[in-house]
Design a protein around this motif. Structure first.
Motif, PDB file in Angstrom:
ATOM      1  N   VAL A   1     -89.407  -9.816   3.037  1.00 50.54           N
ATOM      2  CA  VAL A   1     -88.232  -9.656   2.567  1.00 50.54           C
ATOM      3  C   VAL A   1     -87.938 -10.152   1.134  1.00 50.54           C
ATOM      4  O   VAL A   1     -87.840  -9.294   0.414  1.00 50.54           O
ATOM      5  CB  VAL A   1     -87.013 -10.103   3.612  1.00 50.54           C
ATOM      6  CG1 VAL A   1     -85.735  -9.809   2.858  1.00 50.54           C
ATOM      7  CG2 VAL A   1     -87.230  -9.541   4.879  1.00 50.54           C
ATOM      8  N   ASN A   2     -88.444 -11.198   0.854  1.00 51.12           N
ATOM      9  CA  ASN A   2     -88.216 -11.849  -0.288  1.00 51.12           C
ATOM     10  C   ASN A   2     -89.810 -12.072  -0.968  1.00 51.12           C
ATOM     11  O   ASN A   2     -90.749 -12.606  -0.208  1.00 51.12           O
ATOM     12  CB  ASN A   2     -87.820 -13.194  -0.223  1.00 51.12           C
ATOM     13  CG  ASN A   2     -86.455 -13.203   0.033  1.00 51.12           C
ATOM     14  OD1 ASN A   2     -85.578 -12.735  -0.567  1.00 51.12           O
ATOM     15  ND2 ASN A   2     -86.105 -13.863   1.267  1.00 51.12           N
ATOM     16  N   ASP A   3     -89.929 -11.658  -2.181  1.00 53.03           N
ATOM     17  CA  ASP A   3     -91.277 -11.855  -3.026  1.00 53.03           C
ATOM     18  C   ASP A   3     -91.705 -13.210  -3.054  1.00 53.03           C
ATOM     19  O   ASP A   3     -91.094 -14.300  -2.693  1.00 53.03           O
ATOM     20  CB  ASP A   3     -91.306 -10.988  -4.208  1.00 53.03           C
ATOM     21  CG  ASP A   3     -90.414 -11.927  -5.235  1.00 53.03           C
ATOM     22  OD1 ASP A   3     -91.042 -12.788  -5.758  1.00 53.03           O
ATOM     23  OD2 ASP A   3     -89.292 -11.265  -5.561  1.00 53.03           O
ATOM     24  N   GLU A   4     -93.210 -13.189  -3.313  1.00 50.93           N
ATOM     25  CA  GLU A   4     -93.695 -14.562  -3.179  1.00 50.93           C
ATOM     26  C   GLU A   4     -93.313 -15.432  -4.275  1.00 50.93           C
ATOM     27  O   GLU A   4     -93.132 -16.781  -3.836  1.00 50.93           O
ATOM     28  CB  GLU A   4     -95.301 -14.530  -3.301  1.00 50.93           C
ATOM     29  CG  GLU A   4     -95.676 -13.894  -4.713  1.00 50.93           C
ATOM     30  CD  GLU A   4     -97.200 -13.635  -4.624  1.00 50.93           C
ATOM     31  OE1 GLU A   4     -97.763 -13.890  -5.665  1.00 50.93           O
ATOM     32  OE2 GLU A   4     -97.652 -12.921  -3.852  1.00 50.93           O
ATOM     33  N   ARG A   5     -92.836 -15.097  -5.362  1.00 52.37           N
ATOM     34  CA  ARG A   5     -92.457 -16.108  -6.380  1.00 52.37           C
ATOM     35  C   ARG A   5     -90.946 -16.674  -5.972  1.00 52.37           C
ATOM     36  O   ARG A   5     -90.669 -17.817  -6.191  1.00 52.37           O
ATOM     37  CB  ARG A   5     -92.013 -15.338  -7.628  1.00 52.37           C
ATOM     38  CG  ARG A   5     -91.800 -15.998  -8.843  1.00 52.37           C
ATOM     39  CD  ARG A   5     -92.897 -16.893  -9.422  1.00 52.37           C
ATOM     40  NE  ARG A   5     -92.127 -17.742 -10.293  1.00 52.37           N
ATOM     41  CZ  ARG A   5     -92.553 -19.119 -10.749  1.00 52.37           C
ATOM     42  NH1 ARG A   5     -93.520 -19.583 -10.186  1.00 52.37           N
ATOM     43  NH2 ARG A   5     -92.274 -19.736 -11.983  1.00 52.37           N
ATOM     44  N   SER A   6     -90.145 -15.883  -5.314  1.00 50.83           N
ATOM     45  CA  SER A   6     -88.766 -16.282  -4.939  1.00 50.83           C
ATOM     46  C   SER A   6     -89.012 -17.219  -3.669  1.00 50.83           C
ATOM     47  O   SER A   6     -88.314 -18.299  -3.684  1.00 50.83           O
ATOM     48  CB  SER A   6     -87.917 -14.980  -4.346  1.00 50.83           C
ATOM     49  OG  SER A   6     -87.731 -14.038  -5.511  1.00 50.83           O
ATOM     50  N   ARG A   7     -89.812 -16.713  -2.786  1.00 50.39           N
ATOM     51  CA  ARG A   7     -90.276 -17.689  -1.556  1.00 50.39           C
ATOM     52  C   ARG A   7     -90.629 -19.103  -2.182  1.00 50.39           C
ATOM     53  O   ARG A   7     -90.180 -20.095  -1.640  1.00 50.39           O
ATOM     54  CB  ARG A   7     -91.001 -17.280  -0.859  1.00 50.39           C
ATOM     55  CG  ARG A   7     -90.452 -15.799   0.049  1.00 50.39           C
ATOM     56  CD  ARG A   7     -91.361 -15.243   1.065  1.00 50.39           C
ATOM     57  NE  ARG A   7     -92.455 -14.590   0.319  1.00 50.39           N
ATOM     58  CZ  ARG A   7     -93.787 -14.699   0.668  1.00 50.39           C
ATOM     59  NH1 ARG A   7     -94.192 -15.777   1.543  1.00 50.39           N
ATOM     60  NH2 ARG A   7     -94.797 -14.093   0.060  1.00 50.39           N
TER      61      ARG A   7
ATOM     62  N   HIS B   1     -95.226 -30.086  -3.389  1.00 50.31           N
ATOM     63  CA  HIS B   1     -96.092 -28.696  -4.189  1.00 50.31           C
ATOM     64  C   HIS B   1     -95.873 -27.554  -3.161  1.00 50.31           C
ATOM     65  O   HIS B   1     -96.143 -27.646  -2.223  1.00 50.31           O
ATOM     66  CB  HIS B   1     -97.502 -29.279  -4.099  1.00 50.31           C
ATOM     67  CG  HIS B   1     -97.952 -30.843  -4.623  1.00 50.31           C
ATOM     68  ND1 HIS B   1     -97.800 -31.004  -6.263  1.00 50.31           N
ATOM     69  CD2 HIS B   1     -98.039 -31.923  -3.882  1.00 50.31           C
ATOM     70  CE1 HIS B   1     -97.871 -32.472  -6.110  1.00 50.31           C
ATOM     71  NE2 HIS B   1     -98.053 -33.055  -5.042  1.00 50.31           N
ATOM     72  N   VAL B   2     -96.167 -26.407  -3.962  1.00 55.96           N
ATOM     73  CA  VAL B   2     -96.311 -25.316  -3.139  1.00 55.96           C
ATOM     74  C   VAL B   2     -97.519 -24.497  -3.871  1.00 55.96           C
ATOM     75  O   VAL B   2     -97.559 -24.395  -5.042  1.00 55.96           O
ATOM     76  CB  VAL B   2     -95.207 -24.302  -3.391  1.00 55.96           C
ATOM     77  CG1 VAL B   2     -95.263 -22.939  -2.908  1.00 55.96           C
ATOM     78  CG2 VAL B   2     -93.875 -24.853  -2.750  1.00 55.96           C
ATOM     79  N   VAL B   3     -98.391 -24.060  -2.951  1.00 59.05           N
ATOM     80  CA  VAL B   3     -99.474 -23.217  -3.655  1.00 59.05           C
ATOM     81  C   VAL B   3     -99.762 -22.022  -2.965  1.00 59.05           C
ATOM     82  O   VAL B   3     -99.815 -21.847  -1.650  1.00 59.05           O
ATOM     83  CB  VAL B   3    -100.952 -24.162  -3.106  1.00 59.05           C
ATOM     84  CG1 VAL B   3    -102.025 -23.378  -3.706  1.00 59.05           C
ATOM     85  CG2 VAL B   3    -100.929 -25.340  -3.626  1.00 59.05           C
ATOM     86  N   ILE B   4     -99.549 -20.952  -3.551  1.00 59.98           N
ATOM     87  CA  ILE B   4     -99.506 -19.348  -2.977  1.00 59.98           C
ATOM     88  C   ILE B   4    -101.168 -18.996  -2.809  1.00 59.98           C
ATOM     89  O   ILE B   4    -101.933 -19.347  -3.422  1.00 59.98           O
ATOM     90  CB  ILE B   4     -98.944 -18.436  -3.775  1.00 59.98           C
ATOM     91  CG1 ILE B   4     -97.619 -18.927  -4.175  1.00 59.98           C
ATOM     92  CG2 ILE B   4     -99.141 -17.018  -3.418  1.00 59.98           C
ATOM     93  CD1 ILE B   4     -96.825 -17.880  -5.251  1.00 59.98           C
TER      94      ILE B   4
END
Length: 163
Positions: free
Chosen positions: A71-77, A89-92
């Motif tokens: 529903v929400n794009d990766e940058r927003s999440r 830390h967040v790592v996509i």
């Protein structure tokens, strides 16, 4: 630390952790953040010095959950997760599983929500063979992104039918 600096590559996470500190790792889609996620992430963070969250990329979420997600794009999440005080830390990652990311980060503690039995947690062997812990933390009952999406769709259908 500004929120955007918490969204990093694996190498940046490793540079941020000092000797003797404990890295806790978890992963997921975190599409619509809800109280169950926050509770889980706070408990995960309490287990160590740093909490790194592996976040499935948009392409990864689509492969796992279908074409209508996320529903929400990766940058927003990523920015929402990084805004939580308990997340360091967040790592996509773009793969379907975080195995390679876990291999790179070498966390001492790997956690997933209680709906994941320890023996099914991806990367378990990598952590355990280095003497680390793998835990399945109980989840707060009653919270689910899928159920939130269903409820929103039902409310939308109800509004449309009243027009």
């Amino acid at each position: 630390m500004p929120t955007s600096l918490k969204v990093a590559a694996a190498e940046e996470v490793l540079r941020a952790i000092s000797a003797g500190e404990t890295l806790v790792f978890t992963n997921g889609c975190f599409d619509i953040l809800h109280p169950g996620h926050v509770d889980y992430l706070e408990r995960a963070r309490s287990l160590g010095t740093h909490l790194a969250v592996g976040l499935n990329s948009d392409a990864s979420v689509r492969r796992l959950k279908g074409p209508s997600r996320p529903v929400n794009d990766e940058r927003s999440r990523a920015l929402v997760l990084a805004g939580l005080a308990c997340v360091d830390h967040v790592v996509i990652f773009d793969e379907d599983t975080p195995w390679e990311l876990i291999r790179k980060l070498r966390p001492q503690i790997l956690v997933k929500g209680g709906d994941w039995p320890v023996e099914r947690i991806v990367g378990r062997e990598l952590v355990q063979e280095r003497g680390g812990q793998v835990l399945s933390l109980p989840v707060l009952p009653g919270y689910s992104t899928t159920n939130i999406v269903r409820r929103v769709l039902a409310l939308h259908r109800e509004e449309v039918s009243h027009d």
